[in-house]
Scaffold this motif. Sequence first.
Motif, mmCIF file in Angstrom:
data_model
loop_
_atom_site.group_PDB
_atom_site.id
_atom_site.type_symbol
_atom_site.label_atom_id
_atom_site.label_comp_id
_atom_site.label_asym_id
_atom_site.label_seq_id
_atom_site.Cartn_x
_atom_site.Cartn_y
_atom_site.Cartn_z
ATOM 1 N N LYS A 175 -4.947 10.365 2.761
ATOM 2 C CA LYS A 175 -5.200 11.060 1.495
ATOM 3 C C LYS A 175 -4.189 10.644 0.443
ATOM 4 O O LYS A 175 -4.549 10.432 -0.732
ATOM 5 C CB LYS A 175 -5.132 12.580 1.691
ATOM 6 C CG LYS A 175 -6.329 13.149 2.402
ATOM 7 C CD LYS A 175 -6.182 14.660 2.555
ATOM 8 C CE LYS A 175 -7.322 15.239 3.364
ATOM 9 N NZ LYS A 175 -7.163 16.673 3.599
ATOM 10 N N LYS A 176 -2.937 10.510 0.852
ATOM 11 C CA LYS A 176 -1.882 10.118 -0.093
ATOM 12 C C LYS A 176 -2.137 8.709 -0.620
ATOM 13 O O LYS A 176 -2.007 8.451 -1.819
ATOM 14 C CB LYS A 176 -0.518 10.200 0.593
ATOM 15 C CG LYS A 176 0.639 9.904 -0.327
ATOM 16 C CD LYS A 176 1.958 9.994 0.410
ATOM 17 C CE LYS A 176 3.056 9.541 -0.502
ATOM 18 N NZ LYS A 176 4.114 8.842 0.190
ATOM 19 N N ARG A 177 -2.517 7.795 0.249
ATOM 20 C CA ARG A 177 -2.778 6.414 -0.171
ATOM 21 C C ARG A 177 -3.999 6.352 -1.090
ATOM 22 O O ARG A 177 -3.979 5.632 -2.091
ATOM 23 C CB ARG A 177 -3.009 5.518 1.046
ATOM 24 C CG ARG A 177 -1.744 5.202 1.784
ATOM 25 C CD ARG A 177 -2.007 4.279 2.930
ATOM 26 N NE ARG A 177 -0.828 4.140 3.766
ATOM 27 C CZ ARG A 177 -0.729 3.272 4.742
ATOM 28 N NH1 ARG A 177 -1.743 2.464 5.026
ATOM 29 N NH2 ARG A 177 0.366 3.202 5.453
ATOM 30 N N SER A 178 -5.051 7.083 -0.748
ATOM 31 C CA SER A 178 -6.243 7.058 -1.619
ATOM 32 C C SER A 178 -5.922 7.691 -2.972
ATOM 33 O O SER A 178 -6.402 7.220 -4.012
ATOM 34 C CB SER A 178 -7.419 7.760 -0.953
ATOM 35 O OG SER A 178 -7.168 9.123 -0.792
ATOM 36 N N LYS A 179 -5.091 8.708 -2.970
ATOM 37 C CA LYS A 179 -4.676 9.341 -4.233
ATOM 38 C C LYS A 179 -3.832 8.359 -5.057
ATOM 39 O O LYS A 179 -4.033 8.227 -6.267
ATOM 40 C CB LYS A 179 -3.874 10.598 -3.917
ATOM 41 C CG LYS A 179 -3.544 11.468 -5.098
ATOM 42 C CD LYS A 179 -2.807 12.714 -4.606
ATOM 43 C CE LYS A 179 -2.492 13.666 -5.709
ATOM 44 N NZ LYS A 179 -1.729 14.833 -5.238
ATOM 45 N N ASP A 180 -2.920 7.663 -4.403
ATOM 46 C CA ASP A 180 -2.086 6.669 -5.090
ATOM 47 C C ASP A 180 -2.946 5.526 -5.643
ATOM 48 O O ASP A 180 -2.729 5.052 -6.769
ATOM 49 C CB ASP A 180 -1.018 6.104 -4.143
ATOM 50 C CG ASP A 180 0.062 7.124 -3.802
ATOM 51 O OD1 ASP A 180 0.137 8.168 -4.480
ATOM 52 O OD2 ASP A 180 0.832 6.868 -2.841
ATOM 53 N N ASN A 181 -3.904 5.065 -4.846
ATOM 54 C CA ASN A 181 -4.805 3.991 -5.303
ATOM 55 C C ASN A 181 -5.650 4.451 -6.487
ATOM 56 O O ASN A 181 -5.887 3.681 -7.418
ATOM 57 C CB ASN A 181 -5.720 3.529 -4.172
ATOM 58 C CG ASN A 181 -4.970 2.715 -3.131
ATOM 59 O OD1 ASN A 181 -3.875 2.190 -3.405
ATOM 60 N ND2 ASN A 181 -5.520 2.624 -1.932
ATOM 61 N N LEU A 182 -6.105 5.689 -6.473
ATOM 62 C CA LEU A 182 -6.885 6.238 -7.574
ATOM 63 C C LEU A 182 -6.027 6.307 -8.828
ATOM 64 O O LEU A 182 -6.495 5.961 -9.919
ATOM 65 C CB LEU A 182 -7.412 7.628 -7.173
ATOM 66 C CG LEU A 182 -8.371 8.286 -8.178
ATOM 67 C CD1 LEU A 182 -9.643 7.464 -8.311
ATOM 68 C CD2 LEU A 182 -8.706 9.690 -7.707
ATOM 69 N N LEU A 183 -4.773 6.745 -8.691
ATOM 70 C CA LEU A 183 -3.864 6.813 -9.843
ATOM 71 C C LEU A 183 -3.592 5.420 -10.405
ATOM 72 O O LEU A 183 -3.541 5.226 -11.632
ATOM 73 C CB LEU A 183 -2.561 7.495 -9.467
ATOM 74 C CG LEU A 183 -2.611 9.009 -9.235
ATOM 75 C CD1 LEU A 183 -1.276 9.536 -8.730
ATOM 76 C CD2 LEU A 183 -2.980 9.722 -10.533
ATOM 77 N N LYS A 184 -3.430 4.426 -9.520
ATOM 78 C CA LYS A 184 -3.209 3.051 -9.982
ATOM 79 C C LYS A 184 -4.418 2.523 -10.735
ATOM 80 O O LYS A 184 -4.286 1.862 -11.765
ATOM 81 C CB LYS A 184 -2.905 2.131 -8.787
ATOM 82 C CG LYS A 184 -1.527 2.274 -8.238
ATOM 83 C CD LYS A 184 -1.329 1.308 -7.079
ATOM 84 C CE LYS A 184 0.014 1.541 -6.417
ATOM 85 N NZ LYS A 184 0.193 0.652 -5.258
ATOM 86 N N SER A 185 -5.595 2.806 -10.193
ATOM 87 C CA SER A 185 -6.814 2.308 -10.844
ATOM 88 C C SER A 185 -7.022 3.009 -12.195
ATOM 89 O O SER A 185 -7.521 2.411 -13.153
ATOM 90 C CB SER A 185 -8.033 2.483 -9.944
ATOM 91 O OG SER A 185 -8.299 3.844 -9.737
ATOM 92 N N VAL A 186 -6.650 4.267 -12.300
ATOM 93 C CA VAL A 186 -6.777 5.009 -13.583
ATOM 94 C C VAL A 186 -5.789 4.427 -14.591
ATOM 95 O O VAL A 186 -6.114 4.273 -15.778
ATOM 96 C CB VAL A 186 -6.555 6.526 -13.352
ATOM 97 C CG1 VAL A 186 -6.376 7.244 -14.671
ATOM 98 C CG2 VAL A 186 -7.700 7.110 -12.569
ATOM 99 N N LYS A 187 -4.558 4.108 -14.156
ATOM 100 C CA LYS A 187 -3.549 3.546 -15.052
ATOM 101 C C LYS A 187 -3.960 2.152 -15.541
ATOM 102 O O LYS A 187 -3.654 1.769 -16.655
ATOM 103 C CB LYS A 187 -2.196 3.480 -14.347
ATOM 104 C CG LYS A 187 -1.529 4.819 -14.220
ATOM 105 C CD LYS A 187 -0.158 4.674 -13.558
ATOM 106 C CE LYS A 187 0.495 6.039 -13.396
ATOM 107 N NZ LYS A 187 1.781 5.941 -12.743
ATOM 108 N N MET A 188 -4.614 1.378 -14.691
ATOM 109 C CA MET A 188 -5.013 0.024 -15.061
ATOM 110 C C MET A 188 -6.182 0.021 -16.041
ATOM 111 O O MET A 188 -6.331 -0.903 -16.804
ATOM 112 C CB MET A 188 -5.365 -0.787 -13.813
ATOM 113 C CG MET A 188 -4.189 -1.102 -12.949
ATOM 114 S SD MET A 188 -4.742 -2.198 -11.658
ATOM 115 C CE MET A 188 -3.217 -2.988 -11.272
ATOM 116 N N SER A 189 -7.012 1.031 -15.978
ATOM 117 C CA SER A 189 -8.175 0.997 -16.848
ATOM 118 C C SER A 189 -7.946 1.678 -18.159
ATOM 119 O O SER A 189 -7.045 1.934 -18.751
ATOM 120 C CB SER A 189 -9.368 1.659 -16.181
ATOM 121 O OG SER A 189 -9.054 2.944 -15.741
#
Length: 195
Positions: free
Chosen positions: A181-195
């Motif tokens: 869950k932590k990794r998927s949350k971190d990946n989601l935050l990274k993808s939001v920051k990139m877009s």
Amino acid sequence: MATTIDSSNAVQATSKKHLGIPEAIFVEDVESFMKQPGNDTADAVLRKLDEQYQKYKYMELNLAQKKQRLKSQIPQIKQTLEILRHMQKKKETTDPMETHFLLADNVYCKASVPPTDKVCLWLGANVMLEYDIDEAQSLLEKNLATASRNLDSLEEDLDFLRDQFTTTEVNMARVYNFDVKKRSKDNLLKSVKMS
């Protein structure tokens, strides 16, 4: 129940031990557990939990072997006690007792045993001692009671150990799921920051 991992949470574990088996402490709040010193990454925590799980497996193997030895020992003691009781009855007569005894594996020999008040018992480690029938009977009854008590204690320890398996497995699953869950949350935050 909680995992006994090198952390302050381990100190809070109950000190009750079954045959020296450490109690696994159940991790209720995984997030706060992961913030404790020594629990830097999920992989490190999972390695500690897996190591603990392997120790429990090793303990289970040893206890199961002890249980098997006791389960085979108890019938032998009962059989020897029965033979002693029969000899006790025959002690009063003058007729010899006809019997067969084990000479080697699956090889029996016929014997005529005169009435006697002495018997020899194998004590183990290639030691045999001569006893009066009454002494031998009391010794074997004491050994039977001890073996039965030890078997009951081993059963309790194995039940306790199974509980520790379950607790450790649940803790491993909870830590793993927390990490996913932590990794998927971190990946989601990274993808939001990139877009």
